[in-house]
Design a protein around this motif. Structure first.
Motif, PDB file in Angstrom:
ATOM      1  N   ARG A 183      25.801  21.259 -14.889  1.00  0.00           N
ATOM      2  CA  ARG A 183      25.996  21.521 -13.725  1.00  0.00           C
ATOM      3  C   ARG A 183      27.100  21.338 -13.456  1.00  0.00           C
ATOM      4  O   ARG A 183      28.098  22.576 -12.719  1.00  0.00           O
ATOM      5  CB  ARG A 183      24.693  21.421 -12.236  1.00  0.00           C
ATOM      6  N   GLU A 184      27.532  20.181 -12.918  1.00  0.00           N
ATOM      7  CA  GLU A 184      28.671  20.283 -12.822  1.00  0.00           C
ATOM      8  C   GLU A 184      29.967  20.867 -13.877  1.00  0.00           C
ATOM      9  O   GLU A 184      30.775  21.390 -12.895  1.00  0.00           O
ATOM     10  CB  GLU A 184      29.847  18.675 -13.079  1.00  0.00           C
ATOM     11  N   ARG A 185      29.573  20.733 -14.775  1.00  0.00           N
ATOM     12  CA  ARG A 185      30.551  22.022 -16.099  1.00  0.00           C
ATOM     13  C   ARG A 185      30.568  23.320 -15.682  1.00  0.00           C
ATOM     14  O   ARG A 185      31.316  24.037 -15.538  1.00  0.00           O
ATOM     15  CB  ARG A 185      30.210  21.511 -17.246  1.00  0.00           C
ATOM     16  N   GLU A 186      29.849  23.910 -14.985  1.00  0.00           N
ATOM     17  CA  GLU A 186      29.941  25.027 -14.864  1.00  0.00           C
ATOM     18  C   GLU A 186      29.985  24.610 -13.620  1.00  0.00           C
ATOM     19  O   GLU A 186      31.221  26.199 -13.838  1.00  0.00           O
ATOM     20  CB  GLU A 186      28.218  25.650 -14.511  1.00  0.00           C
ATOM     21  N   VAL A 187      30.266  24.592 -12.888  1.00  0.00           N
ATOM     22  CA  VAL A 187      30.907  24.594 -11.253  1.00  0.00           C
ATOM     23  C   VAL A 187      32.118  24.536 -11.682  1.00  0.00           C
ATOM     24  O   VAL A 187      32.947  25.349 -11.083  1.00  0.00           O
ATOM     25  CB  VAL A 187      30.722  24.016 -10.331  1.00  0.00           C
ATOM     26  N   LEU A 219      35.464  15.725  -8.856  1.00  0.00           N
ATOM     27  CA  LEU A 219      36.902  15.595  -8.640  1.00  0.00           C
ATOM     28  C   LEU A 219      36.809  14.284  -8.788  1.00  0.00           C
ATOM     29  O   LEU A 219      38.074  13.199  -9.487  1.00  0.00           O
ATOM     30  CB  LEU A 219      36.950  16.042  -7.388  1.00  0.00           C
ATOM     31  N   ARG A 220      35.781  13.484  -8.340  1.00  0.00           N
ATOM     32  CA  ARG A 220      35.553  12.043  -8.090  1.00  0.00           C
ATOM     33  C   ARG A 220      35.706  11.261  -9.866  1.00  0.00           C
ATOM     34  O   ARG A 220      36.598  10.537  -9.736  1.00  0.00           O
ATOM     35  CB  ARG A 220      34.497  11.369  -7.093  1.00  0.00           C
ATOM     36  N   LEU A 230      42.380  20.509 -10.024  1.00  0.00           N
ATOM     37  CA  LEU A 230      40.765  20.068 -11.114  1.00  0.00           C
ATOM     38  C   LEU A 230      41.575  21.045 -11.934  1.00  0.00           C
ATOM     39  O   LEU A 230      40.820  21.760 -13.458  1.00  0.00           O
ATOM     40  CB  LEU A 230      39.711  20.642 -10.563  1.00  0.00           C
ATOM     41  N   THR A 231      42.207  22.824 -11.662  1.00  0.00           N
ATOM     42  CA  THR A 231      42.394  23.857 -12.286  1.00  0.00           C
ATOM     43  C   THR A 231      42.807  23.952 -13.316  1.00  0.00           C
ATOM     44  O   THR A 231      42.899  24.511 -15.025  1.00  0.00           O
ATOM     45  CB  THR A 231      43.100  25.329 -11.382  1.00  0.00           C
ATOM     46  N   ARG A 232      44.436  23.331 -12.763  1.00  0.00           N
ATOM     47  CA  ARG A 232      45.292  22.565 -13.867  1.00  0.00           C
ATOM     48  C   ARG A 232      44.389  21.602 -14.976  1.00  0.00           C
ATOM     49  O   ARG A 232      44.718  22.099 -16.180  1.00  0.00           O
ATOM     50  CB  ARG A 232      46.740  22.249 -13.256  1.00  0.00           C
ATOM     51  N   TRP A 233      43.833  21.293 -15.070  1.00  0.00           N
ATOM     52  CA  TRP A 233      42.454  19.832 -15.817  1.00  0.00           C
ATOM     53  C   TRP A 233      42.334  21.287 -16.845  1.00  0.00           C
ATOM     54  O   TRP A 233      41.936  20.915 -18.145  1.00  0.00           O
ATOM     55  CB  TRP A 233      42.352  18.835 -15.318  1.00  0.00           C
ATOM     56  N   ALA A 234      41.424  21.781 -16.144  1.00  0.00           N
ATOM     57  CA  ALA A 234      40.624  23.089 -17.207  1.00  0.00           C
ATOM     58  C   ALA A 234      40.613  23.458 -17.966  1.00  0.00           C
ATOM     59  O   ALA A 234      40.804  24.209 -19.102  1.00  0.00           O
ATOM     60  CB  ALA A 234      39.380  23.701 -15.671  1.00  0.00           C
ATOM     61  N   THR A 235      42.436  24.609 -17.191  1.00  0.00           N
ATOM     62  CA  THR A 235      43.187  25.284 -17.941  1.00  0.00           C
ATOM     63  C   THR A 235      43.976  24.496 -19.130  1.00  0.00           C
ATOM     64  O   THR A 235      44.318  25.268 -20.760  1.00  0.00           O
ATOM     65  CB  THR A 235      44.330  25.318 -17.746  1.00  0.00           C
ATOM     66  N   ALA A 236      43.935  23.308 -19.412  1.00  0.00           N
ATOM     67  CA  ALA A 236      44.347  22.932 -20.192  1.00  0.00           C
ATOM     68  C   ALA A 236      43.590  22.320 -21.648  1.00  0.00           C
ATOM     69  O   ALA A 236      44.171  21.923 -22.975  1.00  0.00           O
ATOM     70  CB  ALA A 236      45.252  21.352 -19.999  1.00  0.00           C
TER      71      ALA A 236
END
Length: 240
Positions: A183-187, A219-220, A230-236
């Protein structure tokens, strides 16, 4: 918009002739009842398609119970499910998948076309992955092909799998991503795509407060400060 499927082998059945020549028992696993009803109506006319829907489930626990009780030949499995997601269903059904005399094969059927989702369920043991834009005719053909041991993918998704397994140096798992629940991955993915909290809550059928809690946990765990990081982390990681 519709799409075909790509796979190995040439033993797929076709709608219109499958009913007379072949038969396959299927379980539908998806947390949206209306979607299950639609799929049942589209493919479950056994005399026409050769597909017999022998069970349905809306979450991980139901799925594991129904699969164990009915022993279908193919499970149509959604990736995002309450209780741990499609990967958890695969993990808990591993013994049935490995039964040489009567194996249960899994075909992921999801709205998601994210590389992370595709690779996750294939690593978990699914034989294929198609998106919900697939036509009923192509889905019936994909079910028979998976039943017969073929690997079946929507065309664009096959590249994700080839890329993921082509490099022997690539780590089998992302340790940071592995800290997150399904669920955290979906969010995380929806936040990275620019969705507002209210939009995420509506799409995932949870409260805004629950979305906020998941974002805080993400985030934690990833040691990030805000949604921009978070967006940069996921895009990478090509999760968007």
């Amino acid at each position: 918009m519709t799409e075909g499927v790509t796979g190995t082998g040439g033993s797929g059945g076709t709608e219109g002739t499958a009913g007379a020549e072949r038969h396959v028992r299927v379980v539908l696993v998806d947390d949206h009842r209306m979607f299950r009803t639609g799929v049942q109506a589209e493919i479950g006319a056994t005399e026409r398609t050769g597909v017999e829907v022998v069970g349905e489930a809306a979450d991980v626990d139901q799925a594991v119970s129904v699969i164990a009780a009915t022993r279908p030949e193919v499970v149509l499995l959604d990736v995002h499910l309450p209780g741990g997601g499609g990967v958890e269903v695969l993990r808990r059904s591993a013994a049935l998948m490995g039964d040489a005399s009567n194996p249960v094969r899994f075909l992921a059927l999801s709205v998601s076309d994210a590389a992370d989702d595709v690779i996750g369920v294939i690593r978990g043991g699914a034989r294929g992955y198609v998106t919900k834009t697939i036509t009923g005719t192509d889905l019936v053909a994909a079910i028979f092909r998976v039943r017969d041991g073929d690997a079946v993918f929507s065309p664009r998704l096959a590249g994700f799998v080839l890329d993921a397994f082509a490099s022997t140096d690539a780590p089998p798992v992302d340790e940071d991503l592995d800290r997150l629940t399904q669920r955290e991955r979906e969010v995380l993915r929806l936040i990275a795509r620019g969705y507002a909290y209210k939009e995420i809550a509506k799409q995932l059928f949870i409260s805004v407060k629950t979305v906020e809690s998941h974002v805080s946990a993400v985030l934690r765990k990833l040691q990030l400060s805000n949604r921009h990081e978070l967006t940069r982390w996921a895009t990478a990681r090509r999760l968007v």
